[in-house]
Enzyme design. Structure first.
Site, PDB file in Angstrom:
ATOM      1  N   HIS A   1      68.818 -44.497   9.767  1.00  0.00           N
ATOM      2  CA  HIS A   1      68.942 -43.036   9.819  1.00  0.00           C
ATOM      3  C   HIS A   1      69.907 -42.541   8.722  1.00  0.00           C
ATOM      4  O   HIS A   1      71.051 -42.184   9.003  1.00  0.00           O
ATOM      5  CB  HIS A   1      69.437 -42.639  11.221  1.00  0.00           C
ATOM      6  CG  HIS A   1      69.568 -41.171  11.459  1.00  0.00           C
ATOM      7  ND1 HIS A   1      68.788 -40.222  10.816  1.00  0.00           N
ATOM      8  CD2 HIS A   1      70.405 -40.469  12.285  1.00  0.00           C
ATOM      9  CE1 HIS A   1      69.147 -39.010  11.233  1.00  0.00           C
ATOM     10  NE2 HIS A   1      70.124 -39.131  12.104  1.00  0.00           N
TER      11      HIS A   1
ATOM     12  N   CYS B   1      70.805 -33.294  10.180  1.00  0.00           N
ATOM     13  CA  CYS B   1      69.861 -34.421  10.232  1.00  0.00           C
ATOM     14  C   CYS B   1      68.409 -33.982  10.110  1.00  0.00           C
ATOM     15  O   CYS B   1      67.514 -34.819  10.012  1.00  0.00           O
ATOM     16  CB  CYS B   1      70.065 -35.205  11.522  1.00  0.00           C
ATOM     17  SG  CYS B   1      71.746 -35.815  11.691  1.00  0.00           S
TER      18      CYS B   1
END
Lengths: 382, 382
Positions: free
Chosen positions: B330, B83
C-alpha cells in the site's frame, strides 16, 4: 464539451489570520460564493492548496472542508501544482462540468501560512523547486528568481528602478481592494530604498505571503439564459522543466507562451483584445517575463510597458488591477483563484477607481515553481 | 461526454526501493505504460500522490515527473485525497479526456515512503485524519481503524479469527503477482499469532507501506476500433465527514455506498454482475465494510464472505486477486492506480493461477482517510 460559466465569486481578506483556522477561512469563502451564486450547495469541491500537509498537518483537506462548509457527501479533491494550485483546481472543476460529469462545482483556493515560523514557510515554499538539484544546493525560491532578474538586467540593459512601476501600480490598485493584504501607496523612491532580500530582489520587488481563501461557483453556461453571463472562453496548462538550469533559455517562459497561445486559440482572441490581465507578479521580474511570453511586449521589453504607463487601469494592457500578488498578497495555493475572482469583478464593472473601462475580455495567468507549470484562463462577458 | 478507454498499464514492484528516487520510480512506470500502450508521449500527466511534500521535500511533483519521463511541455498536475489519490487522479484524467480537452492522458500513482523513519511515516499518514479533532487527541491512523474493528466485533458478534480469510486470500493471490511486496503464504494460525499493533488489529490485519508507481494510459474509446478494448464504464466519488466521530453510523461506509451506486448506475450493472472487485483492504475491517456498503453482503455479514470462500478467485465475488493492499502493498497515493492496473490484468486474462474465469466486468474501490473519500470505478471488456 459544454461551455462553463462562473456564476459566483467569494473571497476572504488576505492577512495574518491568527484567530482563524484553515477550515474557518474555507467556510467563509464557500459561504460567500454560495450566497453570490444564489445556491445552497454544489456537487463537487475542487480545492487548490499547496502546503496544508506541511504547515497544517492536514493533508486530507478537501473532504474536511466540504463537510465543514455544508457540502456533505460532495465529491471533494485537492489539486496541487505549487503556486499554480488555484488555477489547476479551476481546470479540474472546469473539466468536471464541461464533461457533463457534474452540473455544479465550487473551486476553492486556500492557504494558511502566517501561523508558522518564517523559516518553516521558506522551507515549505522551496518544495516548489527541484528538491534534488536546486534546493539541495541551498538556493531558496527568492534566490532562483533573483538569478533570473539579474540575468535579465544584464542581457537587456535595464536597471533595478526600471521595475518599480510594476510594484507602484500594484500598490496603488490595492488601495481600492478591501480584500488586499497591503493598503499602502508606494513611490519609486520607496521601491529603490526598500530592504534587500536576495540581490537584486528587494522587499518591494517581492509579494507577501498571507492566509486567504477565494472561491468560484461553476455551472454549465447553457443553464444561464437571459442577462449577461461570464464564461470561461479559454483554459490551458503547460509545463517546463522544474529546475531552471535545465532550460535552454531561462529568460523565456515557454509554458506561459504555450498556455497563452492555446487559451487565445480557444477563445478566438488575440492579445490586442485582452482588456485586463491578472498576471503572476510573485516578483517584478515575473511580470516582465509574463508580458513578453503572452505577446504584449517583445523579448526583453516587458519592463517598458511599466515605464510607459501601459499597465495602468486606463492603459493598453492593465495588470494587477486589484493589487496583484505584490499588494493583494500571495497565499500560494489560493492565488490562482483570487486572480479569477478579480477578473470576474472587472467584467462585472465592480472595481471602482481601478476599474478598466468596459472590460469585456479578461485573462489570468498563474505560475507554479519558477515557470514550471503555467496555466492561462480567458474569461468573457457576454 | 466521450467514453474513455484504458489503452495501457504499467507498474513497478512495490518494495523498499532504497536505490531509486521518486523520479526514478515514476520514469519506470511511465516508460512501461507508454510501451504497453504503443505510444511515445501523452498530452497530460495526472499524478496521484499524498506525501512527496512531507517525505521527499518535493511538493511540485507533476511537472518534474513529466519532464524526467520525457513528456516535455505536457499539462501536469498532482491530485491528493490521501490514500484515494490514485483513483482521484484517474477521475481528473478521465474528465479531461471525456470532455474533449485532452486526447490522451497518463495517470500515475506514486509514493516513496520507505526511506524515512517509521515515526515520520506514521505522522505523515496521520495527516489523512482530522488534524484538529482526531490526531490532536493522539490517535494514529491504525488506531482509528482499530476502534472501528472493535466496535464491529462487538456489534455483530464476530471474533478476531473470523477476519483471517481476507488476509489468507490476499497473501495466496500475491504469490502469483511479481509486482507484489509480500510473497509469503500465510495460514489462519499465522494470522492469529502475529504481533499486536493496535488492539484488535495485528500485523496480519494491516497492509504494509512501500515505494511504488503504477500508471494507466487513457484515450477516447471511439479511437479504438476492432478487437477488444477496456472501457471505464462507471466512475464516481463521494465523501463523508473526515473525523470518524462526526458520523452518525461509523460502521457503514456511506461514501462507498454512494459512489458504488452511482458507478453501478453509470455502468448499467448490478453487484451480481461484477466479476472481480479490487477493494481497499488497508485493514481487514475495511474489506468487510466495503463489501457491505457495495451490496455484496448484509450489514455485519461482510466477514461471512471470507469464511464461506466467496472472495476466492473462483468464488462469487473475488477480491484482492493480485494481493490487495495487504500483500501487494500500500504505497498510499499509488494504490488506487495499482487497483485499476490489476482489474485491467483480470479483464485481459493475464492473472495466471489467480485469474477469475472469463472476467468481463471489474470494479475497484479506493478509500482516502477512514472512509472520508471513497471513489469507485467499474471497467468493462468489450
Amino acid at each position: 464539451m459544454r461551455q462553463v460559466a462562473i456564476l459566483g465569486i467569494g473571497q476572504t481578506k488576505i492577512d495574518e489570520h491568527w484567530d482563524k483556522s484553515i477550515r474557518d477561512l474555507a467556510v467563509q469563502a464557500i459561504r460567500t460564493v454560495l450566497q453570490d451564486a444564489g445556491r445552497e450547495s454544489a456537487e463537487g469541491l475542487f480545492a487548490g492548496n499547496m502546503m496544508a500537509g506541511i504547515l497544517d498537518e492536514q493533508n486530507n483537506l478537501a473532504p474536511l472542508l466540504a463537510d465543514f462548509a455544508g457540502l456533505k457527501g460532495a465529491e471533494a479533491v485537492k489539486v496541487d501544482t505549487a503556486c499554480a494550485s488555484g488555477s489547476a483546481a479551476l481546470r479540474a472543476a472546469l473539466m468536471a462540468v464541461a464533461s457533463g460529469e457534474l452540473d455544479s462545482a465550487i473551486v476553492l483556493g486556500i492557504e494558511k501560512m502566517a501561523d508558522r515560523h518564517p523559516h518553516e514557510v521558506t522551507a515549505g515554499l522551496a518544495t516548489a523547486a527541484d528538491a534534488d538539484f536546486e534546493v539541495e544546493m541551498g538556493v531558496s525560491f527568492v534566490g532562483l528568481n533573483a538569478l533570473l532578474m539579474r540575468r535579465y538586467m544584464h542581457e537587456y540593459g535595464w536597471k533595478h528602478a526600471d521595475f518599480a512601476p510594476f510594484s507602484v501600480n500594484a500598490h496603488a490598485n490595492a488601495l481600492h481592494n478591501p480584500f488586499a493584504r497591503l493598503h499602502q501607496k508606494i513611490t519609486v523612491e520607496d521601491f529603490e530604498k526598500s530592504a534587500m532580500i536576495a540581490t537584486p530582489i528587494n522587499l518591494l520587488d517581492a509579494s507577501p505571503i498571507g492566509d486567504g481563501a477565494a472561491a468560484l461557483y461553476l455551472v454549465p453556461a447553457e443553464t444561464l439564459r437571459g442577462g449577461t453571463r461570464i464564461v470561461i472562453a479559454g483554459s490551458a496548462a503547460a509545463t517546463d522543466t522544474l529546475a531552471v538550469h535545465d532550460r535552454s533559455d531561462a529568460l523565456f517562459l515557454t509554458a506561459a507562451y504555450k498556455s497563452a497561445q492555446e487559451a487565445y486559440r480557444q477563445a478566438g482572441v488575440s492579445p490586442q483584445e485582452i482588456d485586463v490581465f491578472e498576471l503572476h507578479d510573485a516578483f517584478t521580474i515575473m511580470s516582465a517575463l509574463s508580458l513578453e511570453a503572452c505577446g504584449f511586449a517583445e523579448r526583453g521589453q516587458g519592463v517598458r510597458l511599466g515605464l510607459e504607463g501601459d499597465i495602468l487601469p486606463g492603459g493598453r494592457i492593465p495588470i494587477t488591477t486589484r493589487g496583484g500578488l505584490k499588494a493583494r498578497g500571495h497565499p500560494v495555493g489560493a492565488t490562482g483563484v483570487y486572480q479569477i475572482v478579480e477578473v470576474v469583478q472587472q467584467l462585472r464593472g465592480a472595481c471602482g477607481p481601478s476599474q478598466v473601462p468596459d472590460a469585456r475580455i479578461g485573462m489570468a495567468q498563474n505560475i507554479g515553481g519558477s515557470g514550471a507549470t503555467i496555466i492561462t484562463h480567458i474569461l468573457k462577458r457576454e
